[in-house]
Design an enzyme around this catalytic site. Structure first.
Site, PDB file in Angstrom:
ATOM      1  N   THR A  11      39.575  35.104  45.225  1.00 17.69           N
ATOM      2  CA  THR A  11      40.942  35.407  44.791  1.00 17.69           C
ATOM      3  C   THR A  11      41.983  34.765  45.723  1.00 17.69           C
ATOM      4  O   THR A  11      42.850  34.008  45.291  1.00 17.69           O
ATOM      5  CB  THR A  11      41.152  36.943  44.749  1.00 17.69           C
ATOM      6  N   VAL A  12      41.867  35.055  47.017  1.00 19.42           N
ATOM      7  CA  VAL A  12      42.876  34.586  47.975  1.00 19.42           C
ATOM      8  C   VAL A  12      42.742  33.073  48.199  1.00 19.42           C
ATOM      9  O   VAL A  12      43.736  32.334  48.174  1.00 19.42           O
ATOM     10  CB  VAL A  12      42.748  35.348  49.318  1.00 19.42           C
ATOM     11  N   LYS A 103      41.255  41.920  57.286  1.00 17.10           N
ATOM     12  CA  LYS A 103      41.695  43.066  58.113  1.00 17.10           C
ATOM     13  C   LYS A 103      40.549  43.707  58.875  1.00 17.10           C
ATOM     14  O   LYS A 103      40.760  44.302  59.931  1.00 17.10           O
ATOM     15  CB  LYS A 103      42.424  44.112  57.275  1.00 17.10           C
ATOM     16  N   GLY A 132      49.659  42.645  51.781  1.00 19.85           N
ATOM     17  CA  GLY A 132      49.685  41.522  50.842  1.00 19.85           C
ATOM     18  C   GLY A 132      50.824  40.572  51.143  1.00 19.85           C
ATOM     19  O   GLY A 132      50.865  39.951  52.209  1.00 19.85           O
ATOM     20  N   LYS A 203      44.218  48.713  58.041  1.00 23.20           N
ATOM     21  CA  LYS A 203      45.582  48.159  58.022  1.00 23.20           C
ATOM     22  C   LYS A 203      46.519  48.966  58.924  1.00 23.20           C
ATOM     23  O   LYS A 203      47.296  48.396  59.688  1.00 23.20           O
ATOM     24  CB  LYS A 203      46.114  48.146  56.586  1.00 23.20           C
ATOM     25  N   GLY A 300      46.434  40.944  45.454  1.00 20.78           N
ATOM     26  CA  GLY A 300      46.434  39.961  44.368  1.00 20.78           C
ATOM     27  C   GLY A 300      46.572  38.548  44.892  1.00 20.78           C
ATOM     28  O   GLY A 300      46.981  38.325  46.035  1.00 20.78           O
TER      29      GLY A 300
HETATM   30  P1  NAP Z   1      36.549  37.240  47.045  1.00 18.27           P
HETATM   31  O1  NAP Z   1      37.296  37.013  45.792  1.00 18.27           O
HETATM   32  O2  NAP Z   1      35.328  38.095  47.033  1.00 18.27           O
HETATM   33  O3  NAP Z   1      36.164  35.797  47.642  1.00 18.27           O
HETATM   34  C1  NAP Z   1      35.377  35.630  48.801  1.00 18.27           C
HETATM   35  C2  NAP Z   1      35.093  34.141  48.998  1.00 18.27           C
HETATM   36  O4  NAP Z   1      34.430  33.971  50.247  1.00 18.27           O
HETATM   37  C3  NAP Z   1      34.186  33.538  47.931  1.00 18.27           C
HETATM   38  O5  NAP Z   1      34.600  32.234  47.621  1.00 18.27           O
HETATM   39  C4  NAP Z   1      32.813  33.505  48.604  1.00 18.27           C
HETATM   40  O6  NAP Z   1      31.973  32.423  48.193  1.00 18.27           O
HETATM   41  C5  NAP Z   1      33.207  33.288  50.052  1.00 18.27           C
HETATM   42  N1  NAP Z   1      32.219  33.868  50.952  1.00 18.27           N
HETATM   43  C6  NAP Z   1      31.922  35.181  51.113  1.00 18.27           C
HETATM   44  N2  NAP Z   1      30.948  35.323  52.032  1.00 18.27           N
HETATM   45  C7  NAP Z   1      30.628  34.088  52.446  1.00 18.27           C
HETATM   46  C8  NAP Z   1      29.679  33.573  53.372  1.00 18.27           C
HETATM   47  N3  NAP Z   1      28.867  34.376  54.052  1.00 18.27           N
HETATM   48  N4  NAP Z   1      29.634  32.229  53.581  1.00 18.27           N
HETATM   49  C9  NAP Z   1      30.448  31.410  52.884  1.00 18.27           C
HETATM   50  N5  NAP Z   1      31.371  31.826  51.986  1.00 18.27           N
HETATM   51  C10 NAP Z   1      31.444  33.152  51.774  1.00 18.27           C
HETATM   52  O7  NAP Z   1      37.501  37.853  48.164  1.00 18.27           O
HETATM   53  P2  NAP Z   1      39.100  37.859  48.186  1.00 18.27           P
HETATM   54  O8  NAP Z   1      39.605  38.961  47.328  1.00 18.27           O
HETATM   55  O9  NAP Z   1      39.629  36.508  48.032  1.00 18.27           O
HETATM   56  O10 NAP Z   1      39.354  38.375  49.689  1.00 18.27           O
HETATM   57  C11 NAP Z   1      39.146  37.517  50.788  1.00 18.27           C
HETATM   58  C12 NAP Z   1      39.650  38.186  52.045  1.00 18.27           C
HETATM   59  O11 NAP Z   1      41.046  38.444  51.920  1.00 18.27           O
HETATM   60  C13 NAP Z   1      38.999  39.551  52.354  1.00 18.27           C
HETATM   61  O12 NAP Z   1      38.931  39.699  53.755  1.00 18.27           O
HETATM   62  C14 NAP Z   1      39.996  40.539  51.756  1.00 18.27           C
HETATM   63  O13 NAP Z   1      39.934  41.802  52.373  1.00 18.27           O
HETATM   64  C15 NAP Z   1      41.299  39.831  52.089  1.00 18.27           C
HETATM   65  N6  NAP Z   1      42.422  40.194  51.216  1.00 18.27           N
HETATM   66  C16 NAP Z   1      42.259  40.199  49.860  1.00 18.27           C
HETATM   67  C17 NAP Z   1      43.347  40.500  49.049  1.00 18.27           C
HETATM   68  C18 NAP Z   1      43.235  40.534  47.543  1.00 18.27           C
HETATM   69  O14 NAP Z   1      44.194  40.965  46.889  1.00 18.27           O
HETATM   70  N7  NAP Z   1      42.127  40.100  46.959  1.00 18.27           N
HETATM   71  C19 NAP Z   1      44.589  40.790  49.638  1.00 18.27           C
HETATM   72  C20 NAP Z   1      44.714  40.764  51.042  1.00 18.27           C
HETATM   73  C21 NAP Z   1      43.625  40.453  51.811  1.00 18.27           C
HETATM   74  P3  NAP Z   1      31.466  32.269  46.656  1.00 18.27           P
HETATM   75  O15 NAP Z   1      32.692  31.885  45.890  1.00 18.27           O
HETATM   76  O16 NAP Z   1      30.440  31.222  46.702  1.00 18.27           O
HETATM   77  O17 NAP Z   1      30.955  33.630  46.281  1.00 18.27           O
HETATM   78  N1  HSE Z   2      41.816  45.637  48.325  1.00 17.78           N
HETATM   79  C1  HSE Z   2      43.072  45.495  48.978  1.00 17.78           C
HETATM   80  C2  HSE Z   2      44.118  46.333  48.261  1.00 17.78           C
HETATM   81  C3  HSE Z   2      43.497  44.052  48.977  1.00 17.78           C
HETATM   82  O1  HSE Z   2      43.869  46.743  47.126  1.00 17.78           O
HETATM   83  O2  HSE Z   2      45.169  46.589  48.837  1.00 17.78           O
HETATM   84  C4  HSE Z   2      44.755  43.800  49.768  1.00 17.78           C
HETATM   85  O3  HSE Z   2      44.536  44.001  51.133  1.00 17.78           O
END
Ligand code: NAP
Ligand code: HSE
Length: 414
Positions: A11-12, A103, A132, A203, A300
């Protein structure tokens, strides 16, 4: 042109790629683009993806990235502790600036990684890790230049705020709306972190660490999840003029801190109560500035990518990252001692015997005329009581009732 390696393309990561390499938004839109993503690290190179980049190399081997001396900045957006913690450390040790949205890693290692960045003369940024798209880390760093911050309160999780909003406004079930939040990309890979509060706990600890100049530890946090709020609770709160919100709170008193993450009942006309969907809101209290309130999308793709790319621009310009903040002050936690609140309590009972025991226990704390019995459930609110007394009342109620839920009641929050 500076070279960037992106760890994670979920996603990010995708949002970051769209802004930097696909020139979404203003900064990277010009011909003389100052930086581009050269590498993207993923777990599975053969996975079907919505976007298949042709202008950079997809790899599943971090060694490709760390051994490429042309890479200046690492953006990490993978999730979980390992291997991301090790990758961040190695990147800082190799003299690369690091921008992360993780985080879990920052909460556990904020002091160590900040030291490591300083020793290697590089910057560590983590705006995307909290709130976010809200620029809360940089705002705290700025506020601290003049103020002593003594209180932080906020809705810090988009997934749970989205769930509570849907339950409240549409009377939909918890599990049903969790699935929608997952589909929208708000929830963590394992949503337990969202609904049991580990995400908010991390957080609020990051914010408290920065604001209070100490490494706030998760083991000091009084943590309660929201998974046992029922539609009956939501309806009862509504009749009382309140809604449920999931609040992280960090207080500083006499150089000791108290941190909690709990469901809270807020009056419907308060500002925080009207922050809905995946939006987050954070209140800060500084001794000079007074109250400050920040609001924006807390989860998001675009909101988080905005924060991450904003940090990346700072890294390109080597701007202030808050790396000068010293986490060495060893403040202790004062837990819940001395804290008093009014509480909402629901105890589900099966028979008259259980009902009688609940009423007996409630009688010492109950607010006048504030008890309702309906559909085998006793609902009541308490007078102002000590948090420690609430905890022991809860334990006693659990011994004689089927299911017990409680939440503190706030009369304002702006
Ligand atoms: P996600 O959609 O699950 O994507 C994770 C990505 O990391 C995928 O591309 C995955 O590869 C890759 N990955 C995971 N483990 C790996 C490994 N061991 N080696 C290599 N690549 C690996 O996660 P996300 O929602 O983008 O979140 C990413 C980070 O941002 C997390 O720490 C989350 O807490 C933080 N965050 C997320 C949001 C949100 O709204 N989603 C907001 C703020 C912060 P594949 O594509 O091959 O599976
Ligand atoms: N899972 C987290 C949330 C992503 O819903 O706030 C953003 O840090």
């Amino acid at each position: 042109m500076k070279q960037i390696a992106l760890l994670g393309f979920g996603t990010v990561g995708l949002g970051v790629y769209e802004i930097i390499n696909q020139h979404r938004g203003l900064y990277f839109a010009g011909k003389e683009t100052p930086a581009a993503i050269k590498w993207i690290l993923v777990r599975d190179k053969n996975k079907r993806r919505a976007v298949n980049p042709t202008d950079c190399v997809l790899t599943d081997d971090f060694e490709d990235i760390i051994n490429d001396d042309s890479v200046d900045i690492i953006i990490s957006a993978m999730g979980g502790m390992e291997p991301e913690y090790t990758y961040i450390k190695k990147s800082l040790e190799r003299g690369k600036h690091v921008v992360t949205a993780n985080k879990e890693v920052i909460c556990a290692h904020i002091a160590e990684l900040t030291d490591l960045a300083n020793k290697n003369n590089v910057k560590l940024y983590y705006e995307g890790a909290v709130g976010g798209g809200i620029p809360i880390i940089s705002s705290i760093v700025e506020t601290l230049k003049i103020n002593k911050i003594t209180k932080i309160q906020g809705i810090l999780n988009g997934t749970t705020n989205f769930i509570l909003t849907k339950m409240t406004k549409e009377m939909r079930d918890f599990d049903e709306v969790l699935k929608v939040a997952q589909d929208l990309g708000f929830a963590e890979a394992d949503p337990t972190a969202d609904i049991e509060g580990y995400d908010v706990m991390r957080k609020i600890c990051i914010l408290a660490s920065l604001a209070f100049h100490t490494h706030a530890k998760t083991e000091d946090v009084h943590l309660r999840g929201i998974s046992n709020i029922t539609l009956d609770d939501v309806k009862m709160a509504d009749t009382m003029g309140y809604d449920f919100k999931y609040i992280g709170q960090a207080l500083l008193k006499d150089d000791k801190y108290s941190i909690s993450v709990t469901p809270v009942l807020l009056p419907k006309d308060s500002v925080m109560c009207n922050v809905n969907q995946e939006y987050n809101v954070i209140l800060l209290y500084g001794d000079i500035i007074g109250e400050l309130c920040f609001m924006g999308k807390g989860a998001g793709k675009d909101a988080t990518a905005n924060a991450v790319v904003s940090d990346t621009i700072k890294a390109l310009n080597e701007e202030d990252s808050g790396n000068h903040i010293n986490f060495a002050e060893t403040a202790n936690s004062y837990g819940l001692s001395g804290i008093k609140n009014e509480y909402y309590i629901r105890a589900s009972v099966k028979n008259y015997d259980q009902f009688e025991k609940v009423i007996d226990l409630a009688s010492g704390a109950i607010k006048k005329n504030n008890l309702t019995y309906t559909n085998s459930k006793v609902f009541f609110t308490t007078e102002l009581i000590r948090s420690s007394d609430m905890l022991s009342l809860y334990e006693q109620l659990r011994e004689c009732a089927d299911d017990v839920f409680y939440a503190r009641m706030e009369h304002s929050l702006l």
